[in-house]
Design a protein around this motif. Structure first.
Motif, mmCIF file in Angstrom:
data_model
loop_
_atom_site.group_PDB
_atom_site.id
_atom_site.type_symbol
_atom_site.label_atom_id
_atom_site.label_comp_id
_atom_site.label_asym_id
_atom_site.label_seq_id
_atom_site.Cartn_x
_atom_site.Cartn_y
_atom_site.Cartn_z
ATOM 1 N N HIS A 67 0.728 -1.139 -0.117
ATOM 2 C CA HIS A 67 0.085 0.114 -0.042
ATOM 3 C C HIS A 67 0.973 1.225 0.055
ATOM 4 N N GLY A 68 2.149 1.204 0.729
ATOM 5 C CA GLY A 68 2.887 2.449 0.796
ATOM 6 C C GLY A 68 3.470 2.635 -0.416
ATOM 7 N N VAL A 69 3.915 1.605 -1.026
ATOM 8 C CA VAL A 69 4.604 1.504 -2.432
ATOM 9 C C VAL A 69 3.558 2.369 -3.277
ATOM 10 N N SER A 70 2.460 1.750 -3.529
ATOM 11 C CA SER A 70 1.326 2.094 -4.570
ATOM 12 C C SER A 70 1.061 3.638 -3.994
ATOM 13 N N ILE A 71 0.869 4.303 -2.950
ATOM 14 C CA ILE A 71 0.547 5.511 -2.962
ATOM 15 C C ILE A 71 1.693 6.408 -3.155
ATOM 16 N N THR A 72 2.840 6.045 -2.705
ATOM 17 C CA THR A 72 3.893 6.784 -3.114
ATOM 18 C C THR A 72 4.035 6.901 -4.520
ATOM 19 N N GLY A 73 4.022 5.902 -5.348
ATOM 20 C CA GLY A 73 4.082 5.686 -6.680
ATOM 21 C C GLY A 73 3.173 6.618 -7.428
ATOM 22 N N ILE A 74 1.994 6.707 -6.582
ATOM 23 C CA ILE A 74 1.193 7.531 -7.503
ATOM 24 C C ILE A 74 1.284 8.923 -7.504
ATOM 25 N N VAL A 75 1.658 9.164 -6.213
ATOM 26 C CA VAL A 75 2.133 10.797 -5.937
ATOM 27 C C VAL A 75 3.305 10.992 -6.885
ATOM 28 N N LEU A 76 4.538 10.307 -7.134
ATOM 29 C CA LEU A 76 5.449 10.427 -7.764
ATOM 30 C C LEU A 76 4.900 10.583 -9.444
ATOM 31 N N LEU A 77 3.988 9.738 -9.823
ATOM 32 C CA LEU A 77 3.446 9.996 -11.077
ATOM 33 C C LEU A 77 2.657 11.301 -11.339
ATOM 34 N N LEU A 78 1.983 11.752 -10.159
ATOM 35 C CA LEU A 78 1.468 13.008 -10.222
ATOM 36 C C LEU A 78 2.321 14.211 -10.256
ATOM 37 N N THR A 79 3.463 14.130 -9.593
ATOM 38 C CA THR A 79 4.505 15.067 -9.689
ATOM 39 C C THR A 79 5.128 15.125 -11.075
ATOM 40 N N VAL A 80 5.297 14.148 -11.896
ATOM 41 C CA VAL A 80 5.828 13.953 -13.082
ATOM 42 C C VAL A 80 5.052 14.768 -13.994
ATOM 43 N N ILE A 81 3.252 14.353 -13.659
ATOM 44 C CA ILE A 81 2.572 15.013 -14.798
ATOM 45 C C ILE A 81 2.599 16.400 -14.407
ATOM 46 N N LEU A 82 2.474 16.892 -13.165
ATOM 47 C CA LEU A 82 2.991 18.448 -12.892
ATOM 48 C C LEU A 82 3.951 18.912 -13.648
ATOM 49 N N ALA A 83 5.144 18.301 -13.670
ATOM 50 C CA ALA A 83 6.558 18.612 -14.077
ATOM 51 C C ALA A 83 6.162 18.873 -15.616
ATOM 52 N N ALA A 84 5.769 17.628 -16.151
ATOM 53 C CA ALA A 84 5.402 17.740 -17.772
ATOM 54 C C ALA A 84 4.407 18.897 -18.303
ATOM 55 N N GLY A 85 3.416 19.252 -17.446
ATOM 56 C CA GLY A 85 2.571 20.368 -17.881
ATOM 57 C C GLY A 85 3.030 21.591 -17.499
ATOM 58 N N PHE A 86 4.210 21.716 -16.661
ATOM 59 C CA PHE A 86 4.570 23.043 -16.417
ATOM 60 C C PHE A 86 5.129 24.005 -17.323
ATOM 61 N N ASP A 87 4.702 25.427 -17.429
ATOM 62 C CA ASP A 87 5.065 26.128 -18.511
ATOM 63 C C ASP A 87 6.601 26.569 -18.382
ATOM 64 N N TYR A 88 7.350 25.950 -18.970
ATOM 65 C CA TYR A 88 8.677 26.265 -18.609
ATOM 66 C C TYR A 88 9.105 27.722 -19.562
ATOM 67 N N ALA A 89 8.313 28.293 -20.209
ATOM 68 C CA ALA A 89 8.843 29.311 -20.715
ATOM 69 C C ALA A 89 8.459 30.719 -19.532
ATOM 70 N N HIS A 90 7.763 30.286 -18.396
ATOM 71 C CA HIS A 90 7.393 31.477 -17.559
ATOM 72 C C HIS A 90 7.725 30.621 -16.175
ATOM 73 N N PRO A 91 8.845 30.140 -15.737
ATOM 74 C CA PRO A 91 9.121 29.689 -14.535
ATOM 75 C C PRO A 91 8.973 30.643 -13.248
#
Length: 527
Positions: A44-68
């Motif tokens: 359960h711990g691996v699953s939750i932290t894995g999902i959180v990591l995936l969400l941060t990757v999505i956040l990073a992928a959607g970040f507007d790097y032209a206006h950091p």
């Protein structure tokens, strides 16, 4: 990506670990139980932290790097209207790397614990505390209200206290008590400074306060606020001489506790300097900057000399304690970069923050693996012809320890080099109004500290990795000794840290291009 979507991604990754912590305390459904209840809760711990990591990757992928420099994925809602406290969240180029680092290290710790659970009470409490700790650290880097920052800053203390006190090793009760005593006292002083700023400026909103750049705060108010907030942040950083809780905490903590303490919790203090003190109270920061720089370089030299003393033959030094003292020196470079009040120095500090999290996190994983194999981290027992001799006994493990050591000493081409170099560059040309001769002296002392760092790290490699792979029990002749080398779960847990250490060292622009515009905005574009 749509900013509304990213807003919900950010909210979800902050809330999910908290609900996951509650879920860890309940029995697993029969279909998800696996071999036993302990296995289910660790999964359960691996699953939750894995999902959180995936969400941060999505956040990073959607970040507007032209206006950091612009706050993105923002949420701004009234919470306690009578006090002007708001639920204000957002990320920019300063906070995004720390969010990703936190999610990555927490996931790797959960994965490592699934296969190598530290000795102690039921895994239920361990996983719940790990997830609460993740919530607090992620929130610290995402909230934009001074009171929310304080609450998130405090949220991590109780989980870390119990991780040390219940799952730690020898001396854990004393270490946990010192950890909570130092950090709580520092936080109380910090709260007074935060309240002073909020009441005098008429808002606790960190974005509004940074935009004002201290215009609503008198010079005296800024001095008092910087002193109070700085003490609280310096305890967590940790800055010499407020560091003495750290070696005991690291030495007694379980492996994953040490990884998160070094890789994430120490960053909360230095992040507070950049996010709050520099933009909100610039006059007070300017007044205290030389003193901060002086304490930083003392910490660099002190930490290095302590490591040399611990690593000396016959001193009975502990390898884990040596890595802990090395953090005092490395975080000294972060504080020195901040104290220059220049974009170069602050960018170097932020880079060194991330690099330290990757490299020291890896080193604590490796020290934990050595202790699992030898039953000790005593350097006298791990060195010599009857000691570890990792190059012969477990060559991959020895090679990784050598890699972590040379990365920590700042070898060009690895992540540890750029942050320390930029911090010293910032000292070469500090902000206007700061004494250049004093900062040149600080730079020289910091450069000498890099030589001392190389000395003790190479000493560790020589004593632990080199020699003959033999063991000589009392009364028996020496016989060849081979150990289990890097296991599959260890490879999975450590490879991302090695890869990112190489990537950051070879392509520093990936991180500096993200932080530099945000740093210029926080400094008001005037320094």
């Amino acid at each position: 990506m749509n900013d509304t979507f990213l807003r919900w991604v950010l909210i979800t990754l902050l809330v999910l670990p908290l609900f996951g912590a509650l879920g860890a305390l309940f029995p697993a459904p029969p279909g998800l139980r696996g071999r036993n209840q302990d296995q289910a809760v660790l999964r359960h711990g691996v699953s939750i932290t894995g999902i959180v990591l995936l969400l941060t990757v999505i956040l990073a992928a959607g970040f507007d790097y032209a206006h950091p420099a612009r706050m993105q994925a923002s949420t701004d809602l009234s919470w306690i209207s009578s006090l002007g406290i708001r639920l204000h969240l957002g990320v920019d180029g300063v906070s995004l790397p720390l969010l990703v680092l936190t999610a990555l290290l927490t996931f790797l710790c959960a994965l490592y614990s699934y296969f190598k659970m530290p000795e102690g009470p039921s895994p239920k409490g361990f996983v719940a505390l790990l997830l609460v700790l993740e919530t607090g650290t992620l929130a610290t880097f995402a909230v934009l209200d001074l009171m929310l920052f304080f609450l998130a800053f405090e949220m991590v203390l109780i989980p870390m206290y119990f991780l040390i006190a219940r799952w730690g090793g020898e001396g854990r009760d004393r270490a946990a008590f010192r950890f909570i005593l130092y950090t709580v006292l520092g936080s109380v002083i910090m709260l007074l400074g935060l309240l002073l700023i909020g009441l005098k400026a008429g808002t606790f909103d960190m974005v509004a306060l940074a935009s004002d750049n201290g215009s609503k705060l008198s010079h005296t108010t800024q001095l008092i606020a910087v002193l109070a907030i700085g003490i609280g942040l310096a305890v967590k950083a940790p800055m010499w001489p407020l560091h003495s809780w750290l070696p005991d905490a690291h030495t007694s903590a379980p492996t994953v506790g040490s990884v998160l303490l070094a890789g994430v919790l120490l960053k909360m203090g230095t992040y507070g300097f950049v996010r709050i003190i520099l933009p909100v109270a610039p006059q007070g920061a300017h007044t205290f900057a030389p003193y901060l720089a002086a304490f930083a370089v003392v910490g660099i030299i002190y930490g290095s000399l302590a490591c040399l003393a611990i690593g000396r033959q016959g001193s009975g030094g502990d390898l884990k304690r040596l890595i802990a003292y090395s953090s005092v020196g490395h975080m000294g470079f972060v504080l020195l970069g901040i104290a220059t009040l220049t974009p170069t120095g602050v960018n170097g500090a932020l880079f060194a923050n991330v690099a330290h999290g990757l490299i020291t996190g890896l080193l604590f994983f490796l020290v934990g693996a050595i202790k699992d194999r030898y039953g000790t981290t005593d350097l006298d027992r791990l060195s010599g012809t009857t000691g570890a001799a990792l190059y012969g006994a477990a060559p991959r493990l020895g090679g990784l320890l050598a890699f972590g050591a040379v990365a920590s000493l700042g070898l060009p081409g690895l992540a540890g080099f750029w942050g320390e170099m930029l911090a010293m560059f910032g000292s070469f040309h500090p902000a206007a109004g700061l004494s250049r001769p004093a900062y040149l002296t600080f730079m020289g002392l910091a450069a000498f500290g890099t030589l001392l760092t190389a000395a003790y790290m190479l000493l560790v490699v020589r004593r632990v990795c080199m020699g003959e792979p033999t063991a000589a029990p009392t009364g028996q002749p020496a016989t060849p000794r081979m150990l289990a080398d890097v296991q599959g779960y260890e490879f999975a847990s450590w490879t991302p840290l090695v890869a990112l250490t190489l990537l950051a060292g070879l392509w520093p622009a990936a991180l500096l291009g993200l932080t530099d515009p945000a740093v210029h905005a926080l400094l008001g574009g005037s320094r």
